[in-house]
Design a protein around this motif. Structure first.
Motif, PDB file in Angstrom:
ATOM      1  N   PHE A  93     -10.954  -1.505  -2.299  1.00 54.92           N
ATOM      2  CA  PHE A  93     -12.403  -1.561  -2.382  1.00 54.92           C
ATOM      3  C   PHE A  93     -12.992  -0.776  -3.532  1.00 54.92           C
ATOM      4  CE2 PHE A  93     -13.280   2.691  -0.916  1.00 54.92           C
ATOM      5  CZ  PHE A  93     -12.165   3.009  -0.189  1.00 54.92           C
ATOM      6  N   ARG A  94     -12.166  -0.226  -4.402  1.00 52.73           N
ATOM      7  CA  ARG A  94     -12.750   0.558  -5.499  1.00 52.73           C
ATOM      8  C   ARG A  94     -13.365  -0.349  -6.543  1.00 52.73           C
ATOM      9  NH1 ARG A  94     -13.673   5.248  -3.806  1.00 52.73           N
ATOM     10  NH2 ARG A  94     -12.021   5.989  -2.466  1.00 52.73           N
TER      11      ARG A  94
ATOM     12  N   GLU B 161     -20.659  10.081  -0.350  1.00 51.80           N
ATOM     13  CA  GLU B 161     -20.209   8.728   0.006  1.00 51.80           C
ATOM     14  C   GLU B 161     -20.566   7.746  -1.087  1.00 51.80           C
ATOM     15  OE1 GLU B 161     -22.202   8.134   3.671  1.00 51.80           O
ATOM     16  OE2 GLU B 161     -20.702   9.225   4.828  1.00 51.80           O
ATOM     17  N   ARG B 162     -21.765   7.900  -1.627  1.00 46.94           N
ATOM     18  CA  ARG B 162     -22.192   6.993  -2.692  1.00 46.94           C
ATOM     19  C   ARG B 162     -21.339   7.150  -3.919  1.00 46.94           C
ATOM     20  NH1 ARG B 162     -27.858   8.168  -4.101  1.00 46.94           N
ATOM     21  NH2 ARG B 162     -27.902   9.251  -2.128  1.00 46.94           N
TER      22      ARG B 162
ATOM     23  N   TRP C 281     -19.206 -11.788   5.627  1.00 51.42           N
ATOM     24  CA  TRP C 281     -17.758 -11.910   5.498  1.00 51.42           C
ATOM     25  C   TRP C 281     -17.401 -13.314   5.045  1.00 51.42           C
ATOM     26  CZ3 TRP C 281     -14.555  -7.780   6.338  1.00 51.42           C
ATOM     27  CH2 TRP C 281     -15.091  -6.697   7.044  1.00 51.42           C
TER      28      TRP C 281
ATOM     29  N   VAL D  18     -11.478  -5.515   1.068  1.00 55.31           N
ATOM     30  CA  VAL D  18     -11.501  -4.201   1.706  1.00 55.31           C
ATOM     31  C   VAL D  18     -10.185  -3.468   1.549  1.00 55.31           C
ATOM     32  CG1 VAL D  18     -13.235  -4.893   3.382  1.00 55.31           C
ATOM     33  CG2 VAL D  18     -10.833  -5.152   3.939  1.00 55.31           C
ATOM     34  N   ARG D  19      -9.146  -4.182   1.165  1.00 56.35           N
ATOM     35  CA  ARG D  19      -7.878  -3.488   0.981  1.00 56.35           C
ATOM     36  C   ARG D  19      -7.854  -2.744  -0.339  1.00 56.35           C
ATOM     37  NH1 ARG D  19      -5.113  -9.113   2.418  1.00 56.35           N
ATOM     38  NH2 ARG D  19      -6.689  -9.629   0.855  1.00 56.35           N
TER      39      ARG D  19
ATOM     40  N   PRO E 178     -18.909   2.250  -1.470  1.00 54.72           N
ATOM     41  CA  PRO E 178     -20.135   2.443  -2.260  1.00 54.72           C
ATOM     42  C   PRO E 178     -20.341   1.240  -3.168  1.00 54.72           C
ATOM     43  CG  PRO E 178     -18.357   3.748  -3.173  1.00 54.72           C
ATOM     44  CD  PRO E 178     -17.777   3.020  -2.014  1.00 54.72           C
TER      45      PRO E 178
ATOM     46  N   VAL F 109      -6.463  -3.569   8.664  1.00 55.50           N
ATOM     47  CA  VAL F 109      -6.817  -3.690   7.254  1.00 55.50           C
ATOM     48  C   VAL F 109      -8.101  -2.942   6.965  1.00 55.50           C
ATOM     49  CG1 VAL F 109      -7.054  -5.373   5.429  1.00 55.50           C
ATOM     50  CG2 VAL F 109      -5.980  -6.028   7.554  1.00 55.50           C
ATOM     51  N   PHE F 110      -8.870  -2.728   7.977  1.00 58.21           N
ATOM     52  CA  PHE F 110     -10.219  -2.222   7.767  1.00 58.21           C
ATOM     53  C   PHE F 110     -10.265  -0.714   7.814  1.00 58.21           C
ATOM     54  CE2 PHE F 110     -11.558  -6.412   7.761  1.00 58.21           C
ATOM     55  CZ  PHE F 110     -10.861  -7.071   8.739  1.00 58.21           C
TER      56      PHE F 110
ATOM     57  N   GLU G  33     -10.229 -12.849   5.776  1.00 62.16           N
ATOM     58  CA  GLU G  33     -10.806 -11.851   6.668  1.00 62.16           C
ATOM     59  C   GLU G  33     -11.033 -10.514   5.992  1.00 62.16           C
ATOM     60  OE1 GLU G  33      -7.681 -11.775   9.439  1.00 62.16           O
ATOM     61  OE2 GLU G  33      -6.447 -10.524   8.163  1.00 62.16           O
ATOM     62  N   SER G  34     -10.441 -10.285   4.846  1.00 58.31           N
ATOM     63  CA  SER G  34     -10.641  -9.007   4.166  1.00 58.31           C
ATOM     64  C   SER G  34     -11.690  -9.089   3.077  1.00 58.31           C
ATOM     65  CB  SER G  34      -9.344  -8.547   3.500  1.00 58.31           C
ATOM     66  OG  SER G  34      -8.260  -8.826   4.310  1.00 58.31           O
TER      67      SER G  34
ATOM     68  N   THR H 227     -14.892   3.032   9.832  1.00 55.14           N
ATOM     69  CA  THR H 227     -13.533   3.151   9.325  1.00 55.14           C
ATOM     70  C   THR H 227     -13.479   3.088   7.806  1.00 55.14           C
ATOM     71  OG1 THR H 227     -13.245   0.760   9.544  1.00 55.14           O
ATOM     72  CG2 THR H 227     -12.561   2.128  11.395  1.00 55.14           C
ATOM     73  N   MET H 228     -14.516   2.585   7.205  1.00 56.81           N
ATOM     74  CA  MET H 228     -14.493   2.480   5.745  1.00 56.81           C
ATOM     75  C   MET H 228     -15.884   2.625   5.190  1.00 56.81           C
ATOM     76  SD  MET H 228     -12.418  -0.563   4.132  1.00 56.81           S
ATOM     77  CE  MET H 228     -10.738  -0.388   3.743  1.00 56.81           C
ATOM     78  N   ILE H 229     -15.974   3.294   4.055  1.00 58.39           N
ATOM     79  CA  ILE H 229     -17.264   3.386   3.389  1.00 58.39           C
ATOM     80  C   ILE H 229     -17.071   2.838   1.982  1.00 58.39           C
ATOM     81  CG2 ILE H 229     -19.099   4.900   2.626  1.00 58.39           C
ATOM     82  CD1 ILE H 229     -17.979   6.932   4.664  1.00 58.39           C
TER      83      ILE H 229
ATOM     84  N   GLU I 299       0.830  -1.203   0.000  1.00 60.70           N
ATOM     85  CA  GLU I 299       0.000   0.000   0.000  1.00 60.70           C
ATOM     86  C   GLU I 299       0.862   1.248   0.000  1.00 60.70           C
ATOM     87  OE1 GLU I 299      -3.330   0.666   0.056  1.00 60.70           O
ATOM     88  OE2 GLU I 299      -3.669  -1.413  -0.477  1.00 60.70           O
TER      89      GLU I 299
ATOM     90  N   ARG J 112     -20.600  -0.201   5.171  1.00 55.53           N
ATOM     91  CA  ARG J 112     -19.669   0.467   6.068  1.00 55.53           C
ATOM     92  C   ARG J 112     -18.957  -0.565   6.916  1.00 55.53           C
ATOM     93  NH1 ARG J 112     -20.857   6.404   6.708  1.00 55.53           N
ATOM     94  NH2 ARG J 112     -22.545   6.487   5.200  1.00 55.53           N
ATOM     95  N   ILE J 113     -17.664  -0.381   7.052  1.00 55.91           N
ATOM     96  CA  ILE J 113     -16.881  -1.242   7.938  1.00 55.91           C
ATOM     97  C   ILE J 113     -16.665  -0.440   9.218  1.00 55.91           C
ATOM     98  CG2 ILE J 113     -14.826  -2.677   8.117  1.00 55.91           C
ATOM     99  CD1 ILE J 113     -16.280  -3.313   5.615  1.00 55.91           C
TER     100      ILE J 113
END
Lengths: 494, 316
Positions: free
Chosen positions: B224-225, A78-79, B199, B221-222, B188, A41-42, B204-205, B184-186, A15, B174-175
């Motif tokens: 996520f696009r 967000e969307r 899950w 999730v690493r 779309p 990771v989250f 786990e990801s 922590t994460m959104i 990353e 959402r995470i």
């Protein structure tokens, strides 16, 4: 747990090393967090994308967006895939209107000057007001997306049209009207000359003029006489019309009476029948004058028929005990009716029951003791993957009587939209509303009855004065639609 | 394959994590619009038919249920009147439910028990919030309010004790981390409402989401696009999705097109099997943790099917 720590460390290498979260990233275990802070990771570890932030700023600066609640703005962004940091940054940038506006304005003024050259109006008075809305339109256009373009375009077009219209009006006034006037003057002058010529021959002309006058007088007399004749004919016509109107009215009454007779024969509404009988006698007596009693009878009579109509409708609703389809239940609930199979909650707890095995622990043990099958059926793995849909005969034990559902069905929303539930819940919890509705409809009926009498009076007056038949039709049509509404209201009560 | 007929329309089915022959079914009267609800506890018999251990009746429909991971007799039900009811099968019916937690202002749509910590559970509701509870407390531990529309599903991560995901009608996943103040994460994930998420039990990801747009998307999730996979094949909205506890690549889903589908998302042609045994919306599906390949489904046709993957659910 060992593999778990490997994965976050691998993330670090792959990353982007920039960590831009607002909250510190911690490891999963409490121990790990203190020893080696491996990032979770989250958590989003992407850097902020400037182009996305700028798009967000443009979106947030839109006047329409300014009016909407903040939550919906955030949700929209967000969307669209913006991260929290990007959204926060955009929000931070937007509530500073002066710096962003001044930077945009020098660019806008150029555009204003160029577009003002286009609508060349003949009168200077009109130009500033046309330019002002044009400038406003263009300045906002500079900060907006293209979707607003055609609206201001239309405004500009309207302005141009108005200006041109004013210009042509002025032109007309200034140029054409004087020409017309001069032409008229010319014609009048010519006529005067002609008149002078005529006056040079007096005697013959006088005689002819006298003769003409006599003839004109005679003609006038004739005309008067014929006029009188026409008037008398009109009067006769009026009487005739009035007569036919009365006949028509009576014919209609007879028809409605016969209808009501039929209806009343089908029902045991003694009240309606009594009133009807009385009115009939009355009507036969006061038949030629067509006044108040007739109108009363008609109104009462129709009210009676409306009140009786709800009863057959309620009888036609046998409610099946078993499953209705989803749409039927939704329709019932939205009408305010309660589906019939719901048990009142006071008696329901008695329904909770257990089977013969009360102790839960035994169940796990008794199965394995079954000597016939060492492994229960669900642990036997069947290698054959059978085709689905071939076996159609085995649905009998638990077949569902759901025949009324066609297979080709338009998509039904997954769950009732949240809005529907409050209405349903409110309707169930307020049984009083139906009683109020009853009272309302009674008042409405009375109001409509009086309206009906007024209308009929109006109708008779019009017929006496010889008005057209169309008025009757229009008012009676309206009256019948009101009856329709009352019938529907009556239906809903049940 | 045995079938069980419930008096009300089925909404959710879950296998017990303790007994391989036990499962629970959440049902609601009148399709869940208005009416009572019933929670059935069923036993699978080796000889064939499904027997009922018991049932609990509720004043409003039950939309979801979850088994406790700590106590083999505790079941938690998500009720349509906004309450969360906890039932103990070892106690007589008169003492049940042992708890009724009423904090949500709207229907509670899902419940999920924490498989790692085993002392807490989540409920998600149409009031846009997710609430964290523990069994012993009468009030919620925490409320997560960020979604702007109904939260249809909340699922704990099977490896990380404090991480969970929520799927909402505002089209985002959402995470969350319980230790963090906000999400922590959104992600779309879809252009339309997301009805379910789960899950992957082995990665786990990896998270799976199912939406009204008839597709199921698998996300890492690493990164996520872009989704890892997009599974198309359902004819209508996908109501529930579940990752297999036995195979990393296998996902089972049920949809309003009345079918239950099994997918393998690592393969090009992902649809492995399609089961169309239901005659109404298929609303609940589950895979047993204790028996590989055993699955159960329920739908608005008031039937609960339990079958082994690869076999016809309607076969005797």
């Amino acid at each position: 747990m060992a593999s778990q720590s490997n994965i976050p460390s691998a993330n670090l290498t792959t990353e982007n090393p920039q960590l831009s979260e607002t909250t510190p990233a911690t490891g999963e275990d409490v121990l790990d967090a203190k020893a080696s802070p491996t990032p979770s990771v989250f958590v989003n570890t992407e850097p902020m994308r400037e182009d996305q932030v700028q798009n967000a700023v443009k979106f947030l600066s839109h006047p329409k967006v300014r009016g909407s609640p903040v939550i919906y703005r955030r949700s929209f962004l967000e969307r669209k895939g913006l991260t929290k940091e990007e959204i926060d940054e955009a929000f931070r940038r937007v509530p500073d209107p002066p710096p962003t506006a001044t930077s945009a304005q020098p660019a806008n003024t150029n555009q204003v000057a160029s577009t003002n050259a286009l609508p060349q109006a003949p009168t200077k008075v009109l130009q500033p007001p046309a330019a002002a809305p044009g400038a406003d339109a263009i300045s906002t256009m500079g900060t907006l997306a293209q979707s607003r373009f055609h609206w201001y375009h239309a405004l500009l077009a309207v302005g141009v049209l108005a200006v041109s219209g004013a210009g042509t009006a002025l032109l007309f006034k200034n140029a054409i009207v004087p020409r017309l006037k001069s032409w008229i003057r010319k014609v009048v002058l010519e006529e005067d000359e002609l008149a002078k010529k005529l006056n040079s021959k007096p005697s013959l002309a006088e005689e002819t003029a006298a003769a003409a006058k006599a003839a004109a007088a005679a003609a006038a007399d004739v005309a008067k006489a014929s006029q009188e004749m026409v008037n008398s004919k009109n009067e006769e016509k009026m009487y005739f019309m009035e007569f036919t109107n009365m006949l028509d009215a009576q014919q209609r009454e007879m028809r409605s009476l016969s209808n009501s007779i039929r209806k009343l024969e089908g029902q045991s509404n003694g009240l309606g029948r009594n009133s009807f009988v009385e009115q009939e006698d009355y009507r036969s007596a006061a038949y030629s004058s067509s006044k108040q009693p007739v109108t009363n009878g008609k109104a009462d009579f129709d009210v009676g028929s409306v009140r009786s109509s709800p009863s057959p409708a309620s009888a036609e609703q046998p409610l099946p005990p078993h499953s209705k389809s989803y749409m039927e239940i939704m329709a019932m609930v939205q009408r305010g009716e309660r589906p019939p199979n719901i048990k009142p909650w006071e008696t329901a707890p008695a329904q909770t029951m257990y089977g013969s095995d009360v102790k839960a622990q035994d169940n796990g043990v008794t199965y394995e003791m079954n000597g016939d099958n060492p492994a229960p059926w669900w642990q036997r793995k069947n290698v054959n993957i059978t085709e689905i849909g071939q076996d159609e005969t085995k649905t009998a034990p638990y077949s569902i009587p759901a025949n009324d559902r066609p297979l080709q069905r338009t998509w039904v929303p997954p769950l009732p939209p949240p809005v529907a539930m409050p209405e349903a819940a409110a309707a169930i919890r307020q049984p009083k509303s139906t009683i109020q509705r009853d009272r309302l409809t009674d008042d409405q009926l009375l109001a409509r009855a009086s309206e009906g009498t007024d209308e009929l009076q109006r109708i008779t007056k019009i017929s006496e004065s010889g008005g057209a038949l169309e008025m009757n039709d229009a008012s009676s049509g309206q009256y019948s639609s009101e009856i329709q509404e009352e019938k529907e209201n009556g239906y809903e009560e049940h | 394959m045995p079938v069980f007929k419930t008096p009300f329309n089925g909404y959710a089915v879950k296998f017990s994590p303790f007994y391989e022959s036990r499962l629970a079914v959440a049902t609601s009267q009148n399709f869940g619009i208005l009416g009572n609800g019933r929670l059935h506890i069923l036993n699978l018999n080796p000889s064939g038919p499904i027997s009922e251990f018991g049932f609990f009746e509720t004043s409003d429909g039950i939309y979801d249920l979850t088994w406790s991971e700590d106590n083999d007799n505790i079941v938690i039900a998500a009720i349509a009147d906004g309450s969360v009811k906890i039932y103990d099968l070892s106690l007589p019916p008169t003492q049940n439910p042992i708890r009724s937690l009423h904090e949500h202002s709207r229907e509670v749509h899902s419940a999920d028990y924490n498989p790692v910590r085993r002392d807490s559970f989540l409920t998600s509701s149409w009031d846009d919030t997710v609430k964290l509870w523990t069994i012993d407390r009468p009030t919620s531990v925490r409320t997560f309010k960020e979604h702007t529309y109904c939260v249809y599903s909340a699922a704990w991560n099977p490896r990380h004790a404090d991480v969970f995901a929520s799927a909402s009608g505002d089209c985002t996943l959402r995470i969350w981390d319980v230790r963090e103040p906000a999400s922590t994460m959104i992600i779309p994930a879809h252009e339309f409402e997301i009805l379910s998420c789960d899950w992957n039990k082995y990665d786990e990801s990896c998270i799976v989401s199912a939406s009204v747009d008839k597709s199921i998307r698998v996300w890492d999730v690493r990164n996520f696009r872009i989704p890892v996979a997009v599974l198309n094949g359902h004819g209508y909205a996908v109501r529930k999705v579940k990752c297999s506890p036995h195979r990393q690549n296998m996902i089972v889903s049920c949809s309003y097109d009345m079918t239950v589908c099994m997918w393998d998302y690592m393969v090009e042609d992902s649809l492995v099997t399609r089961y169309d045994h239901h005659t109404e919306f298929a609303v609940g599906v589950d895979m047993s943790v204790l028996v590989e390949g055993l699955m159960a489904s329920t739908g608005w046709d008031e039937l609960v099917y339990v079958w082994q993957h690869g076999m016809d659910p309607r076969a005797p």
